[in-house]
Scaffold this motif. Structure first.
Motif, short mmCIF file in Angstrom:
data_model
loop_
_atom_site.label_atom_id
_atom_site.label_comp_id
_atom_site.label_asym_id
_atom_site.label_seq_id
_atom_site.Cartn_x
_atom_site.Cartn_y
_atom_site.Cartn_z
N UNK A 81 0.82 -1.21 0.00
CA UNK A 81 0.00 0.00 0.00
C UNK A 81 0.85 1.26 0.00
N UNK A 82 0.19 2.37 -0.30
CA UNK A 82 0.77 3.70 -0.12
C UNK A 82 -0.19 4.48 0.78
N UNK A 83 0.33 5.49 1.47
CA UNK A 83 -0.47 6.23 2.43
C UNK A 83 -0.23 7.73 2.24
N UNK A 110 3.54 11.65 2.87
CA UNK A 110 3.32 10.59 1.89
C UNK A 110 4.23 9.41 2.20
N UNK A 111 3.65 8.23 2.27
CA UNK A 111 4.40 6.99 2.39
C UNK A 111 4.30 6.28 1.05
N UNK A 112 5.39 6.10 0.33
CA UNK A 112 5.34 5.43 -0.97
C UNK A 112 4.96 3.96 -0.82
N UNK A 113 4.67 3.35 -1.93
CA UNK A 113 4.19 1.96 -1.95
C UNK A 113 5.19 1.02 -1.30
N UNK A 151 -3.55 2.71 12.58
CA UNK A 151 -2.11 2.85 12.72
C UNK A 151 -1.44 2.11 11.58
N UNK A 152 -0.40 2.73 10.99
CA UNK A 152 0.32 2.16 9.87
C UNK A 152 1.73 1.80 10.34
N UNK A 153 2.06 0.50 10.30
CA UNK A 153 3.36 0.04 10.80
C UNK A 153 4.21 -0.56 9.69
N UNK A 154 5.53 -0.42 9.86
CA UNK A 154 6.49 -1.12 9.00
C UNK A 154 7.18 -2.17 9.86
N UNK A 155 8.03 -2.98 9.24
CA UNK A 155 8.75 -4.03 9.96
C UNK A 155 10.04 -3.45 10.52
N UNK A 156 9.89 -2.44 11.34
CA UNK A 156 11.04 -1.77 11.94
C UNK A 156 10.56 -0.56 12.71
N UNK A 157 11.47 0.13 13.38
CA UNK A 157 11.11 1.32 14.12
C UNK A 157 10.42 1.05 15.43
N UNK A 190 -6.60 10.70 6.09
CA UNK A 190 -5.54 9.75 5.81
C UNK A 190 -6.09 8.77 4.78
N UNK A 191 -5.46 8.71 3.61
CA UNK A 191 -5.94 7.86 2.52
C UNK A 191 -4.95 6.72 2.30
N UNK A 192 -5.45 5.49 2.40
CA UNK A 192 -4.64 4.30 2.20
C UNK A 192 -5.03 3.68 0.86
N UNK A 193 -4.07 3.60 -0.06
CA UNK A 193 -4.29 2.98 -1.37
C UNK A 193 -3.69 1.57 -1.35
N UNK A 194 -4.55 0.56 -1.49
CA UNK A 194 -4.12 -0.83 -1.39
C UNK A 194 -3.93 -1.43 -2.77
N UNK A 195 -2.72 -1.94 -3.02
CA UNK A 195 -2.41 -2.58 -4.30
C UNK A 195 -2.59 -4.10 -4.20
N UNK A 196 -2.39 -4.63 -3.00
CA UNK A 196 -2.59 -6.06 -2.77
C UNK A 196 -2.84 -6.27 -1.28
N UNK A 197 -3.88 -7.03 -0.95
CA UNK A 197 -4.15 -7.39 0.43
C UNK A 197 -3.61 -8.79 0.66
#
Length: 230
Positions: A8-10, A19-22, A36-42, A85-92
């Motif tokens: 996704x992108x946010x 902006x969070x890129x894809x 909440x939008x999480x990555x595999x880190x931080x 906050x807009x979340x664009x999903x390319x694949x679930x």
């Protein structure tokens, strides 16, 4: 709680834009309306979020979004500020929901909990003219121990520890970052309070503009008078 792993992108639009890129991320949608939008880190700090009160709707995809590969698009709108906050999903990749029931809340160490209670009763120790707003002020990432107002009416967030280390300063920093996004609270000043504050923690706190308050447990219980604000 609904947990979605997606490519996704946010995009965040409001008082600030971000902006969070894809990329592949974990999206946590809570029953209180927050996301909440999480990555595999931080560690456990989200990349972006929307705190309640807010609402979520699924948008109708436009042709350019479909052509770009978007399969679904969510818009989360804050009910008070109208931030979006807009979340664009390319694949679930994964989508599951769980009923977690009623959480009993954080049970603090006995002394730490008593320090919070005592400081709430003696809030003037945080500064002359300070008044208590409430204990356990809830944010999207957990409760800050005390929310107060200073003599000028400014917001003050106080985090309390028995022994103040760097982790406690980092925790308060995260609360401040989130609370300062709320126009009804901002600007929010931070106070790191503990019976003992380690030198490294004091240095980090002062570098971030956070005041340090050393609490004397015995004095607050009426046995002595040794509270010191630096």
């Amino acid at each position: 709680m609904r947990i979605v792993v997606a490519d996704c992108s946010v995009d965040y639009a409001g008082r600030l834009s971000a902006h969070l890129p894809r990329a592949k991320r974990v999206l946590m949608l809570k029953n209180d309306g927050s996301i909440l939008v999480h990555s595999d880190g931080g560690s456990y700090k989200p990349l972006n979020w929307m705190s309640p009160p807010c609402s979520l709707e699924t948008l109708e995809l436009e042709d350019d979004h479909r052509e770009a590969g978007v399969v679904e698009q969510w818009q989360v709108t804050h009910k008070k500020t109208a931030d979006k906050l807009v979340v664009s999903l390319f694949e679930i990749i994964h989508d599951s929901a769980y009923d977690l029931g009623v959480d009993p809340g954080l049970i603090k160490d006995g002394v730490e909990a008593h320090l919070q209670e005592l400081l709430a009763e003696q809030i003037e120790l945080a500064g002359e003219g300070h008044t208590l707003v409430r204990r356990e002020y809830m944010t999207a990432i957990g409760p800050v121990d005390i929310l107060a107002k200073d003599a000028n009416g400014g917001s003050v967030a106080i985090e309390i520890k028995r022994r103040g280390g760097i982790d406690g300063v980092e925790q308060l920093t995260r609360y401040l970052e989130l609370m300062n996004r709320d126009p009804k609270l901002a600007p929010v000043q931070g106070v790191f309070a503990a019976q003992e504050i380690k030198p490294q923690a004091r240095t980090l706190a002062e570098d971030r503009g956070i005041r340090c308050l050393v609490l004397d447990y015995d004095a607050m219980r009426g046995m002595e008078d040794k509270n010191t604000l630096f």
